[in-house]
Design an enzyme around this catalytic site. Structure first.
Site, PDB file in Angstrom:
ATOM      1  N   ALA A   1      10.822  90.255  15.388  1.00  0.00           N
ATOM      2  CA  ALA A   1      11.113  89.002  14.695  1.00  0.00           C
ATOM      3  C   ALA A   1      10.488  87.827  15.435  1.00  0.00           C
ATOM      4  O   ALA A   1      11.092  87.238  16.329  1.00  0.00           O
ATOM      5  CB  ALA A   1      12.626  88.809  14.558  1.00  0.00           C
ATOM      6  N   LEU A   2       9.255  87.500  15.056  1.00  0.00           N
ATOM      7  CA  LEU A   2       8.530  86.382  15.647  1.00  0.00           C
ATOM      8  C   LEU A   2       8.243  85.300  14.614  1.00  0.00           C
ATOM      9  O   LEU A   2       8.576  84.138  14.812  1.00  0.00           O
ATOM     10  CB  LEU A   2       7.221  86.879  16.268  1.00  0.00           C
TER      11      LEU A   2
ATOM     12  N   ILE B   1       9.669  89.668   7.985  1.00  0.00           N
ATOM     13  CA  ILE B   1       9.903  90.610   9.067  1.00  0.00           C
ATOM     14  C   ILE B   1       9.912  92.040   8.523  1.00  0.00           C
ATOM     15  O   ILE B   1      10.770  92.417   7.723  1.00  0.00           O
ATOM     16  CB  ILE B   1      11.222  90.295   9.795  1.00  0.00           C
TER      17      ILE B   1
ATOM     18  N   ASP C   1      -1.580  92.528  21.450  1.00  0.00           N
ATOM     19  CA  ASP C   1      -2.876  93.119  21.803  1.00  0.00           C
ATOM     20  C   ASP C   1      -2.901  94.598  21.440  1.00  0.00           C
ATOM     21  O   ASP C   1      -3.857  95.102  20.840  1.00  0.00           O
ATOM     22  CB  ASP C   1      -3.152  92.953  23.302  1.00  0.00           C
TER      23      ASP C   1
ATOM     24  N   ARG D   1     -18.125 111.586 -11.955  1.00  0.00           N
ATOM     25  CA  ARG D   1     -18.249 110.741 -13.157  1.00  0.00           C
ATOM     26  C   ARG D   1     -19.710 110.664 -13.587  1.00  0.00           C
ATOM     27  O   ARG D   1     -20.591 110.392 -12.768  1.00  0.00           O
ATOM     28  CB  ARG D   1     -17.723 109.340 -12.842  1.00  0.00           C
TER      29      ARG D   1
ATOM     30  N   GLU E   1      -0.430  90.651  12.027  1.00  0.00           N
ATOM     31  CA  GLU E   1      -0.875  90.842  13.417  1.00  0.00           C
ATOM     32  C   GLU E   1      -1.950  89.818  13.800  1.00  0.00           C
ATOM     33  O   GLU E   1      -2.796  90.072  14.661  1.00  0.00           O
ATOM     34  CB  GLU E   1      -1.412  92.268  13.641  1.00  0.00           C
ATOM     35  N   GLY E   2      -1.901  88.656  13.175  1.00  0.00           N
ATOM     36  CA  GLY E   2      -2.880  87.604  13.430  1.00  0.00           C
ATOM     37  C   GLY E   2      -3.960  87.600  12.377  1.00  0.00           C
ATOM     38  O   GLY E   2      -4.670  88.593  12.196  1.00  0.00           O
TER      39      GLY E   2
END
Length: 388
Positions: A123-124, A156, A241, A269, A364-365
């Site tokens: 939880a950030l 979260i 990281d 196809r 994650e950024g």
């Protein structure tokens, strides 16, 4: 400790069969029901997926970073919701305690996290604090032998299932940046902790996110991870990281899966009397997709090996996460294009995986945050070389 080659090969093979035989066939059911069947979660526990990276002393497999990404390459081939069920235990929901926790905290929580009996959550993020992790507004006020938490966490993962939350909160209001942030292990059922409604998402159905709300939530002082205030941001960065390499590996797995789907469809196809795969403009998409997936795989493996060697891989992890998440987006888009009209129809899964892949560029950024991390590091190095 690294596994011997035979044991590692057996583990990867077992995971691959589980993905092919259990996870991929259940994708449609999970997407439609927005839930992962209990028997599949039980299978994940039996296979040890919740404890891939937990220390062996606490019941986990203790995989190295390289071994972890090799496992995630396989797990990532299935729809991302499956990985999300156990990934918080493997990564951000467990690593803070594993890396910086006190011996008592490790003994109390790591065995349950490794077995999957405890679902961990990280939880950030907050309503006005996403990528700027140092601006956490949730507070943790010291009162005697306890801390009182107040604030709201947003988006979260696994919060509805979690029984343990790693919470970033500000213990020193006078410190406006990262230095005032601490990390806490907070158990579900603690008075003052509640969760909000499950969000309806664009993709990754079956992986649930919601708010986590703290209203005068009192936790014992022993819940402070590491027992030291002001270390929360450092703990978060260590976790992120590692988490970025995990996410990059998941992107590689999904990229390779989508490429396989793309080629299988194009070979089967027919248009204008011959397979779609014979048309050069589509062949260019296959080639670009293979190069993207291969480059991402190489980046992830290189960064993982450097991390295992003890090197600081903050820049490499950001590079890998940025490139791999952007690459899987490109490959998923090409897959829809190769499928033509069928790519827009749910039956063929191309549209589902396209929606699923989109989130990788955000959590994650975000890509933009990775760019900033990389650019700041490069600029600092250049200035140092110039004597500035």
């Amino acid at each position: 400790m690294a596994l011997d080659p035979g044991t590692l090969s057996q583990l990867i093979g077992t995971i691959r069969r589980f993905v092919d035989e259990r996870l991929i066939p259940a994708e449609t059911e999970v997407a439609e029901s927005d839930a992962i069947p209990d028997e599949i979660v039980a299978g994940m526990r039996d296979l040890g997926l919740f404890g891939l990276t937990a220390p062996e002393d606490y019941g986990g497999l203790g995989l190295t970073m390289e071994e972890e990404v090799l496992a995630v390459f396989e797990l990532g081939r299935a729809a991302p919701a499956f990985r999300s069920m156990f990934a918080t235990n493997v990564g951000i929901g467990m690593q803070g305690i594993a890396i910086d926790g006190t011996p008592e905290q490790k003994a109390k929580y790591l065995p349950g996290l490794a077995s999957g009996d405890i679902i961990g959550s990280f939880a950030l993020t907050e309503p006005e604090v996403g990528s700027d992790a140092g601006s956490v507004r949730t507070t943790a006020r010291r009162e005697g032998d306890a801390y009182v938490l107040n604030g709201t966490k947003r988006f979260i993962t696994n919060a509805t299932h979690a029984s343990l939350f790693t919470v970033m909160a500000r213990t020193d209001p006078s410190q406006k940046g990262a230095a005032g942030v601490s990390a806490f292990a907070v158990e579900r059922g603690t008075p003052g902790l509640s969760t909000g409604k499950v969000e309806k998402k664009m993709g990754q159905q079956g992986a649930h996110v919601c708010d986590v709300i703290f209203e005068d939530c009192r936790v014992p002082a022993s819940a402070l991870i590491g027992g030291v205030e002001g270390q929360g941001f450092k703990t978060a960065m260590k976790v992120l990281d590692k988490g970025r390499l995990h996410i990059a590996a998941a992107c590689v797995g999904l990229s390779e899966r989508i490429l396989d789907d793309m080629l299988a469809y194009a070979v089967g196809r027919r248009q204008f009397g011959r397979p779609l795969a014979d048309f050069q403009l589509l062949q260019a998409m296959f080639a670009d997709s293979k190069a993207d997936a291969y480059a991402a795989r190489c980046m992830v493996l290189d960064a993982a090996r450097k991390r295992d060697a003890g090197e600081d891989v903050s820049v490499e992890a950001s590079c890998a996460k940025m490139f791999a998440s952007e690459a899987v987006g490109r490959i998923a888009d090409r897959n829809v294009q190769v499928h033509g009209g069928n790519g827009y129809i749910r039956e063929y899964r191309a549209e589902q995986l396209y929606r699923d892949a989109r989130l990788f560029r955000i959590y994650e950024g975000t890509t933009q945050i990775q760019q900033i991390i990389i650019a700041k590091a490069l600029t600092a190095e250049a200035k140092a070389r110039a004597g500035l």
